[in-house]
Design a protein around this motif. Structure first.
Motif, PDB file in Angstrom:
ATOM      1  N   THR A 345       0.828  -1.209   0.000  1.00 30.39           N
ATOM      2  CA  THR A 345       0.000   0.000   0.000  1.00 30.39           C
ATOM      3  C   THR A 345       0.862   1.259   0.000  1.00 30.39           C
ATOM      4  N   VAL A 346       1.995   1.229   0.722  1.00 26.98           N
ATOM      5  CA  VAL A 346       2.886   2.386   0.731  1.00 26.98           C
ATOM      6  C   VAL A 346       3.460   2.623  -0.664  1.00 26.98           C
ATOM      7  N   MET A 347       3.821   1.549  -1.363  1.00 23.14           N
ATOM      8  CA  MET A 347       4.317   1.681  -2.727  1.00 23.14           C
ATOM      9  C   MET A 347       3.247   2.274  -3.636  1.00 23.14           C
ATOM     10  N   MET A 348       2.013   1.807  -3.495  1.00 21.25           N
ATOM     11  CA  MET A 348       0.929   2.334  -4.320  1.00 21.25           C
ATOM     12  C   MET A 348       0.655   3.800  -3.989  1.00 21.25           C
ATOM     13  N   VAL A 349       0.779   4.160  -2.710  1.00 17.72           N
ATOM     14  CA  VAL A 349       0.594   5.560  -2.315  1.00 17.72           C
ATOM     15  C   VAL A 349       1.646   6.440  -2.973  1.00 17.72           C
ATOM     16  N   ALA A 350       2.911   6.000  -2.935  1.00 20.96           N
ATOM     17  CA  ALA A 350       3.989   6.805  -3.497  1.00 20.96           C
ATOM     18  C   ALA A 350       3.889   6.936  -5.007  1.00 20.96           C
ATOM     19  N   SER A 351       3.408   5.885  -5.670  1.00 19.21           N
ATOM     20  CA  SER A 351       3.388   5.874  -7.134  1.00 19.21           C
ATOM     21  C   SER A 351       2.089   6.427  -7.688  1.00 19.21           C
TER      22      SER A 351
END
Length: 404
Positions: A345-351
């Motif tokens: 989820t953190v990766m999706m938030v950043a991207s």
């Protein structure tokens, strides 16, 4: 204690997940690919359309960590139930949007908050639904599922381009609602994970907060910063493709063809991703995706016709086509097992979250200020900065391994 042998066959898990990926990207195309075109037709300005893109992404930034954290704290609750409820609520918002074509800015904002926060944000949890089985020895073909999803995105885009030309842009909302209902059925019937990795009371590391995860893993954090800047420059190339196409003399039908080519050329990635992953590793593939995504912006800036825009789309195979599977594997390899749902989820938030939000703001502002060419120039600058940070993250990782 439940054991993994109670799980269904690999064939069912594999093909069902591929169908679920196809369903998600089909409904995504029906609402997001035509978001800007629909807003412009409803009388909104480029800046307001950019604001709505930012709202959608900001909602994801808020909701994705909340959903991921909730899933980590409630390991006995199947992920598919969280995703199903999210999609049901999004259907209600989508129906209101369709039935109220004259709604104003504030009502439209609320709709995109729900769609961005619940529908689009369900994707990392869907990724986690497959990763759970992969981590327990079930070799689900994630990259193939992502490739089929890209093909579904491409097909829906081109069909909706012709549909919009024949029946009007508003008709795409009906198709979107239909596809969300299909996706709800696919998610709700996907087998629930019952392996030991999601049992409460087991000994082992506890999930960290997002902030603690970032502080404890500097390479991961630096890579996220690079992905954020990279996607800030890359996302407008698809979200505002309508502006690029029309600036080169194209029409709504041409937009559909361009979107089709963009999605279709993500499919081949599925067939060579695993050999590339074994040879280069997920971190280098992320860097490669940032480089080629930025190169796409350069080539689009050099085009002078709609045909040129179409001819540039195949570069997607090494751009965004690489990004999604590479990012999933990078998270899975870079963070502790207890934090993998939150890590996704953190990766999706950043991207797609922060990157998509800032990309929408950047695109809307530059389009009103100087048109498509200024937008492309700004995207190239951001993409170059992102690629540089991704390279720095890889070097930091090498230095850390040597020091240990």
């Amino acid at each position: 204690m439940e054991r993994l042998e109670k799980q269904p066959s690999l064939r069912r898990l594999d093909y069902h997940y591929i169908a679920m990926q196809a369903g998600f990207w089909a409904m995504f195309a029906a609402i997001v690919a035509y978001q800007t075109a629909l807003l412009l037709e409803r009388g909104f300005t480029n800046s307001q359309a950019g604001l709505m893109t930012a709202v959608r992404c900001l909602a994801g930034i808020v909701c994705q960590p909340l959903l991921g954290g909730f899933a980590d704290r409630h390991p006995d609750l199947p992920l598919k139930r969280i995703v199903t409820l999210s999609l049901v609520l999004s259907v209600a918002a989508g129906a209101w949007y369709w039935l109220s074509p004259g709604m104003g800015l504030w009502e439209t904002t609320l709709v995109w908050v729900v769609i961005g926060g619940l529908e689009v944000s369900s994707y990392p949890l869907m990724d986690a639904m497959a990763v759970q089985f992969i981590n327990e020895g079930k070799p689900i073909r994630y990259s193939l599922g992502r490739g089929v999803g890209s093909l579904a995105y491409a097909v829906v885009c081109v069909l909706l381009g012709f549909q919009a030309g024949r029946l009007g842009m508003e008709s795409t909302l009906v198709t979107h609602l239909t596809l969300v209902v299909v996706e709800i059925l696919l998610v709700a019937t996907y087998p629930a994970f019952r392996g030991n990795a999601r049992r409460l009371g087991e000994e082992g590391a506890k999930p960290q907060s997002a902030l603690s995860l970032l502080r404890s893993n500097p390479q991961f954090t630096l890579m996220l910063a690079g992905v954020f800047l990279g996607l800030t420059g890359i996302m407008p190339l698809s979200n505002f493709l309508v502006n690029i196409v029309t600036s080169r003399g194209g029409s709504e039908a041409d937009l559909g063809v361009a979107l089709f080519l963009m999605g279709a050329f993500e499919l081949p990635t599925a067939f060579f991703f695993q050999p590339l992953l074994r040879r280069l590793g997920s971190g280098k593939l992320l860097l490669l995706s940032m480089v080629f995504g930025t190169l796409k912006g350069v080539l689009l800036l050099l085009t002078t016709s709609c045909l040129g825009v179409l001819l540039v789309q195949p570069i997607q195979v090494l751009g965004y086509g690489l990004f999604t599977p590479a990012s999933v594997y990078f998270v899975n390899e870079s963070v502790p097992q207890a934090d993998r749902v939150r890590g996704q989820t953190v990766m999706m938030v950043a991207s797609n979250g922060l990157g998509g939000m800032m990309g929408g703001v950047l695109a809307g502002w530059t389009l009103d200020l100087g048109g498509a060419n200024l937008m492309l120039a700004a995207c190239i600058i951001s993409g170059c900065a992102g690629a540089a940070l991704c390279l720095a993250a890889l070097r930091l990782g090498r230095h850390s391994r040597r020091a240990s």
